[in-house]
Scaffold this motif. Structure first.
Motif, short mmCIF file in Angstrom:
data_model
loop_
_atom_site.label_atom_id
_atom_site.label_comp_id
_atom_site.label_asym_id
_atom_site.label_seq_id
_atom_site.Cartn_x
_atom_site.Cartn_y
_atom_site.Cartn_z
N LEU A 1 8.12 1.62 2.62
CA LEU A 1 7.98 0.36 3.34
C LEU A 1 8.24 -0.77 2.36
O LEU A 1 7.62 -0.83 1.30
N PHE A 2 9.16 -1.64 2.72
CA PHE A 2 9.52 -2.73 1.82
C PHE A 2 10.03 -3.92 2.63
O PHE A 2 10.40 -3.79 3.79
N CYS B 1 -0.32 3.46 5.20
CA CYS B 1 0.19 2.42 6.09
C CYS B 1 -0.56 2.39 7.41
O CYS B 1 -0.76 1.32 8.00
N LEU B 2 -0.98 3.54 7.89
CA LEU B 2 -1.72 3.60 9.15
C LEU B 2 -3.06 2.87 9.02
O LEU B 2 -3.53 2.25 9.97
N LYS B 3 -3.65 2.94 7.85
CA LYS B 3 -4.96 2.33 7.63
C LYS B 3 -4.88 0.81 7.56
O LYS B 3 -5.84 0.13 7.91
N VAL B 4 -3.76 0.27 7.07
CA VAL B 4 -3.69 -1.18 6.83
C VAL B 4 -2.88 -1.96 7.86
O VAL B 4 -2.95 -3.18 7.87
N CYS B 5 -2.12 -1.30 8.70
CA CYS B 5 -1.28 -2.02 9.67
C CYS B 5 -2.16 -2.66 10.75
O CYS B 5 -2.82 -1.95 11.52
N PRO B 6 -2.17 -4.00 10.82
CA PRO B 6 -3.04 -4.67 11.78
C PRO B 6 -2.63 -4.50 13.24
O PRO B 6 -3.46 -4.63 14.14
N VAL B 7 -1.35 -4.17 13.49
CA VAL B 7 -0.89 -4.02 14.88
C VAL B 7 -0.61 -2.55 15.23
O VAL B 7 -0.07 -2.26 16.28
N ARG B 8 -0.96 -1.66 14.31
CA ARG B 8 -0.78 -0.21 14.51
C ARG B 8 0.67 0.16 14.84
O ARG B 8 0.93 0.97 15.72
N HIS C 1 0.80 -1.22 0.00
CA HIS C 1 0.00 0.00 0.00
C HIS C 1 0.84 1.27 0.00
O HIS C 1 0.29 2.36 -0.09
N CYS C 2 2.14 1.15 0.12
CA CYS C 2 3.02 2.31 0.20
C CYS C 2 3.37 2.78 -1.21
O CYS C 2 4.18 2.14 -1.90
#
Length: 133
Positions: free
Chosen positions: A98-99, A120-127, A92-93
């Motif tokens: 982010l890679f 990235c904030l929207k998709v990160c499952p662990v925030r 999503h980046c």
């Protein structure tokens, strides 16, 4: 007069417009491009310093062209303690900040490439991705 750090977001319809040319020539503004990114769908992000006597007029011109203008008063950082390197953010980046590092398969974050799109904030499952103001 100090520069304003701003983020411009373009759609495919506006990404081919000569906006920097017009900001300099028509509004006598000084432009320092800090980051630029365009994706395969011709959507783009431009982070820049912008200043001059006619700054507000230049900003109004950008908005009239359909370009989203936001002040850059925040940055994205990664909380390394939370990140589990799942890789959900990497696809999503749009800037490639982010890679996945090979061969370790750990997610890496290059803040210098980040264009603060906040995807990235929207998709990160662990925030693990956070905004610092």
């Amino acid at each position: 007069m100090s520069p304003h750090k701003i983020v411009l977001r373009f759609t495919a319809a506006t990404s081919d417009q000569p906006i920097i040319y017009h900001l300099v020539k028509d509004y006598d503004l000084v432009v320092n491009i800090l980051k630029a990114q365009i994706n395969p769908h011709l959507e783009g992000t431009l982070v820049l310093d912008l200043w001059g006597e006619r700054y507000e007029e230049g900003i109004e011109y950008l908005r009239q062209q359909g370009i989203s203008v936001h002040p850059l008063n925040q940055e994205v950082v990664r909380n390394d303690d939370r990140c589990i390197s799942c890789g959900a953010c990497t696809g999503h980046c749009p800037a490639g900040a982010l890679f996945i590092d090979r061969p370790s398969m750990e997610v890496q974050f290059d803040g210098n490439k980040c264009v603060v799109c906040l995807q990235c904030l929207k998709v990160c499952p662990v925030r693990a991705m956070e905004v610092r103001i």
